[in-house]
Enzyme design. Sequence first.
Site, PDB file in Angstrom:
ATOM      1  N   ARG A  48      -7.343  12.545   0.719  1.00 57.51           N
ATOM      2  CA  ARG A  48      -6.278  13.077   1.591  1.00 57.51           C
ATOM      3  C   ARG A  48      -4.879  12.591   1.192  1.00 57.51           C
ATOM      4  NH1 ARG A  48      -7.424   9.772   7.152  1.00 57.51           N
ATOM      5  NH2 ARG A  48      -9.471  10.693   6.908  1.00 57.51           N
ATOM      6  N   ASN A  69       0.859  -1.195   0.000  1.00 57.03           N
ATOM      7  CA  ASN A  69       0.000   0.000   0.000  1.00 57.03           C
ATOM      8  C   ASN A  69       0.896   1.246   0.000  1.00 57.03           C
ATOM      9  OD1 ASN A  69      -1.426   2.260   1.091  1.00 57.03           O
ATOM     10  ND2 ASN A  69      -3.068   0.877   1.695  1.00 57.03           N
ATOM     11  N   THR A 122      -8.281   3.257   8.323  1.00 56.15           N
ATOM     12  CA  THR A 122      -9.501   2.439   8.364  1.00 56.15           C
ATOM     13  C   THR A 122      -9.571   1.708   9.706  1.00 56.15           C
ATOM     14  OG1 THR A 122      -9.081   2.096   6.020  1.00 56.15           O
ATOM     15  CG2 THR A 122     -10.829   0.794   7.002  1.00 56.15           C
ATOM     16  N   GLU A 136     -10.858  -9.595   2.688  1.00 57.82           N
ATOM     17  CA  GLU A 136      -9.577  -9.246   3.303  1.00 57.82           C
ATOM     18  C   GLU A 136      -9.841  -9.168   4.799  1.00 57.82           C
ATOM     19  OE1 GLU A 136      -7.132  -6.163   1.576  1.00 57.82           O
ATOM     20  OE2 GLU A 136      -6.291  -5.667   3.538  1.00 57.82           O
ATOM     21  N   HIS A 153       0.973   6.147   1.915  1.00 59.53           N
ATOM     22  CA  HIS A 153       1.766   7.047   2.757  1.00 59.53           C
ATOM     23  C   HIS A 153       2.840   7.795   1.981  1.00 59.53           C
ATOM     24  CE1 HIS A 153      -0.482   5.986   6.205  1.00 59.53           C
ATOM     25  NE2 HIS A 153      -0.264   4.711   5.996  1.00 59.53           N
ATOM     26  N   HIS A 211      -3.564  -4.868   7.572  1.00 55.88           N
ATOM     27  CA  HIS A 211      -3.724  -3.741   8.493  1.00 55.88           C
ATOM     28  C   HIS A 211      -2.897  -3.945   9.749  1.00 55.88           C
ATOM     29  CE1 HIS A 211      -5.259  -0.129  10.315  1.00 55.88           C
ATOM     30  NE2 HIS A 211      -5.845   0.155   9.173  1.00 55.88           N
ATOM     31  N   HIS A 235      -5.723   3.573  -1.620  1.00 52.78           N
ATOM     32  CA  HIS A 235      -7.073   3.862  -1.138  1.00 52.78           C
ATOM     33  C   HIS A 235      -7.458   5.260  -1.626  1.00 52.78           C
ATOM     34  CE1 HIS A 235      -9.878   4.042   2.669  1.00 52.78           C
ATOM     35  NE2 HIS A 235     -10.519   4.339   1.550  1.00 52.78           N
ATOM     36  N   GLU A 271      -8.591   0.356  -3.082  1.00 60.30           N
ATOM     37  CA  GLU A 271      -9.465   0.376  -1.901  1.00 60.30           C
ATOM     38  C   GLU A 271     -10.439   1.530  -2.043  1.00 60.30           C
ATOM     39  OE1 GLU A 271      -7.229   0.683   1.679  1.00 60.30           O
ATOM     40  OE2 GLU A 271      -6.187  -1.194   1.334  1.00 60.30           O
ATOM     41  N   ARG A 326      -9.590   7.813  -1.090  1.00 60.03           N
ATOM     42  CA  ARG A 326     -10.557   8.202  -0.057  1.00 60.03           C
ATOM     43  C   ARG A 326     -11.463   9.299  -0.574  1.00 60.03           C
ATOM     44  NH1 ARG A 326      -8.842   6.283   5.326  1.00 60.03           N
ATOM     45  NH2 ARG A 326     -10.651   7.397   6.067  1.00 60.03           N
TER      46      ARG A 326
HETATM   47  N1  PXP Z   1      -5.725  -3.299   3.998  1.00 64.38           N
HETATM   48  C1  PXP Z   1      -6.675  -2.335   4.090  1.00 64.38           C
HETATM   49  C2  PXP Z   1      -8.048  -2.662   3.640  1.00 64.38           C
HETATM   50  C3  PXP Z   1      -6.362  -1.058   4.582  1.00 64.38           C
HETATM   51  O1  PXP Z   1      -7.318  -0.115   4.674  1.00 64.38           O
HETATM   52  C4  PXP Z   1      -5.034  -0.778   4.952  1.00 64.38           C
HETATM   53  C5  PXP Z   1      -4.665   0.589   5.435  1.00 64.38           C
HETATM   54  O2  PXP Z   1      -4.819   1.513   4.436  1.00 64.38           O
HETATM   55  C6  PXP Z   1      -4.080  -1.798   4.813  1.00 64.38           C
HETATM   56  C7  PXP Z   1      -4.458  -3.049   4.357  1.00 64.38           C
HETATM   57  C8  PXP Z   1      -2.635  -1.570   5.156  1.00 64.38           C
HETATM   58  O3  PXP Z   1      -2.505  -1.291   6.508  1.00 64.38           O
HETATM   59  P1  PXP Z   1      -1.101  -0.798   7.067  1.00 64.38           P
HETATM   60  O4  PXP Z   1      -0.816   0.513   6.426  1.00 64.38           O
HETATM   61  O5  PXP Z   1      -1.328  -0.696   8.531  1.00 64.38           O
HETATM   62  O6  PXP Z   1      -0.094  -1.842   6.685  1.00 64.38           O
END
Ligand code: PXP
Length: 236
Positions: free
Chosen positions: A48, A6, A100, A150, A9, A190, A42, A69, A44
């Site tokens: 953001r 992901n 999330t 997921e 960030h 997550h 994602h 996402e 959003r």
């Molecule tokens: N899976 C989903 C559905 C998420 O919303 C997120 C966070 O954006 C992640 C995985 C990844 O989580 P993390 O950034 O904590 O690894």
Amino acid sequence: MLLGVNIDHVATLRNARGGFEPDVIKAALICEGNGATSITTHLREDRRHIKDDDVYKLVSVIKTRLNLEMAMADDIRKIALEIKPHSICLVPEKRQEITTEGGLDVAGQLEKVTNFIRPIIENGTIVSLFIDAENTQVEAAYKSGAQFIELHTGCYSNAFGKDNEEFEFQKLKSAAEFAQNLGLKVNAGHGLNYNNVHRMHEIKGIYELNIGHSIVSKAVFEGLGKAVFEMRELIK
Ligand code: PXP
């Protein structure tokens, strides 16, 4: 077990200055070049971090799979239908949250979820539902027609190393087994990091882990020394 990265960030850091650096496309290509099997972003509702333009570029540039996402929002579904990512992962979304916070309540809005995802599936995109490790949610996900779930690993990640780790881990394990027996494919993610991820191997059949924050955090420290050194050389 595959690794989806992901890159939200990276966009968060870019947006802090409103310019182009660090470039999320470059980040996605580096992830792919180092073994990521998919790129997750994602989009959003408040945009953001990832912006519409990022998603359009990513889908045309990356060589693996784009996993988008998204919340149950019509304007974002329109984008998903247009760009046809390999998969979408439906997540709950609250504007005030930092990330999330919990899984999507599929059981409590089965008809709405089913109707929302149907055109996406018919358009050839795989649909995954981000849910908590509860059998009622797994069963509802199955009924909705989604091909994947997921599992939200946030509770396990928070519990790691504490008294309730085993309890949270077993919840994930039994929800994954229950889902696979119904014919659903299972991803998880997550809060997974370099300390707690190894236990995911104790759950049979997880297809892919989606990990973001811990990877981007580690990347900062892996690269900070080199970045300072290079700047110091330039200004000497
Ligand atoms: N899976 C989903 C559905 C998420 O919303 C997120 C966070 O954006 C992640 C995985 C990844 O989580 P993390 O950034 O904590 O690894």
